[in-house]
Design an enzyme around this catalytic site. Structure first.
Site, PDB file in Angstrom:
ATOM      1  N   ASP A 100     -33.036  -9.735 -34.879  1.00 58.30           N
ATOM      2  CA  ASP A 100     -32.610  -8.473 -35.482  1.00 58.30           C
ATOM      3  C   ASP A 100     -33.366  -8.325 -36.801  1.00 58.30           C
ATOM      4  O   ASP A 100     -33.659  -9.319 -37.475  1.00 58.30           O
ATOM      5  CB  ASP A 100     -31.113  -8.525 -35.813  1.00 58.30           C
TER       6      ASP A 100
ATOM      7  N   SER B 196     -34.809 -13.378 -44.687  1.00 57.94           N
ATOM      8  CA  SER B 196     -35.893 -14.173 -44.124  1.00 57.94           C
ATOM      9  C   SER B 196     -36.764 -13.309 -43.223  1.00 57.94           C
ATOM     10  O   SER B 196     -36.468 -12.147 -42.997  1.00 57.94           O
ATOM     11  CB  SER B 196     -35.318 -15.355 -43.339  1.00 57.94           C
TER      12      SER B 196
END
Length: 288
Positions: free
Chosen positions: A108, A249
């Protein structure tokens, strides 16, 4: 920040993470604090605290501030903040595209797509990076000239487990140490983010796309990239590869020249400076 959602609608959105990073990177006091924050010792200490039971107090406020829909995730008690952050999604909530010709998103996030030019240099939100500096391998970088880089940026409200984008034979992993800096675009004009971040990557020899590189990149307060599989093995599209602990991230997927057909709409949006929201398992591109 400007995004396209899953229906193709464009909108502006500023998260609490964006506001905090503006403060850290745009003010003198913030920059001084950032030097301390990104040090390995502080990142390690922060990661330790977030794995203790004391950190459970952070969970409910975090869910509320970031409007996280917990109905999508396994219903259980979390023993720490990191236990919550690496929570698993319920079966069936992330459908993996089964088409043989589909290269899927491993995570995602907010995706951008860049074609690697003849000099193997591509741009990520104002910062230019060479494949050589990213991969630390001249021979491998040479192979991917003219291909595509798919950059999937995760923010704190995203699902932080990721999967393999295709079927194939995974080679040995390579870990590159670095200083933890945020992957948020606000930082890109101040530091060459990917050159300083810790990262780990592997080459996947796939039947459909040839050699594919999948890289995970750590960020501020992400002291650990936790991959499930070490060394060579057979992997499957949609199989869980690993997870990030706390922080925003990034996952990068690199493909060779003429390996895939990239959606023109995705390239256009990237050129306009906008990101596209994507979900794990959705089609990124298809076999050329």
């Amino acid at each position: 920040m400007r995004y396209y959602d899953l229906e193709g609608n464009v909108f502006e959105k500023e998260t609490s993470q964006d506001r905090l990073l503006d403060l850290l990177y745009e003010t003198s006091l913030g920059k001084l604090f950032l030097k301390v924050l990104v040090s390995p010792a502080v990142s390690k200490a922060g990661g330790f605290f977030l794995s203790t039971s004391l950190s459970k107090a952070l969970i409910k406020p975090f869910i509320k501030i970031n409007n996280i829909d917990m109905s999508q995730y396994e219903n259980r008690d979390f023993v720490s903040y990191n236990d919550f952050f690496t929570r698993k999604i319920k079966d069936g909530k992330r459908e993996i595209c089964k088409e043989d010709k589909a290269l899927v998103s491993p995570a995602d996030g907010k995706v951008s797509c860049y074609q690697l030019d003849e000099n193997a240099v591509f741009e990520i939100k104002g910062g230019k990076y060479s494949l050589k500096s990213l991969l630390k391998c001249c021979d491998l970088a040479e192979k991917f000239k003219g291909g595509y880089a798919f950059v999937i940026r995760l923010t704190v409200d995203d699902y932080h487990r990721y999967c393999y984008p295709c079927d194939g034979e995974k080679r040995a992993d390579r870990h590159i140490k670095g200083v933890f800096h945020t992957v948020n675009p606000v930082a890109f004009s101040h530091v060459e983010v990917f050159k300083e971040n810790a990262r780990e990557y592997c080459v996947i020899d796939s039947e459909a796309f040839g050699e594919v590189i999948q890289m995970e990149i750590g960020a501020t307060m992400v002291g650990k990239i936790s991959n499930n599989h070490k060394g060579k093995r057979r992997v499957s599209k949609g199989e869980e590869k690993g997870r990030f602990e706390f922080g925003g991230s990034t996952v990068v997927v690199l493909v060779k020249k003429d390996a895939v057909i990239c959606p023109e709409e995705l390239i256009r949006r990237t050129n306009e400076g906008a990101e596209t929201i994507i979900r794990q398992g959705m089609k990124l591109a298809e076999r050329a």
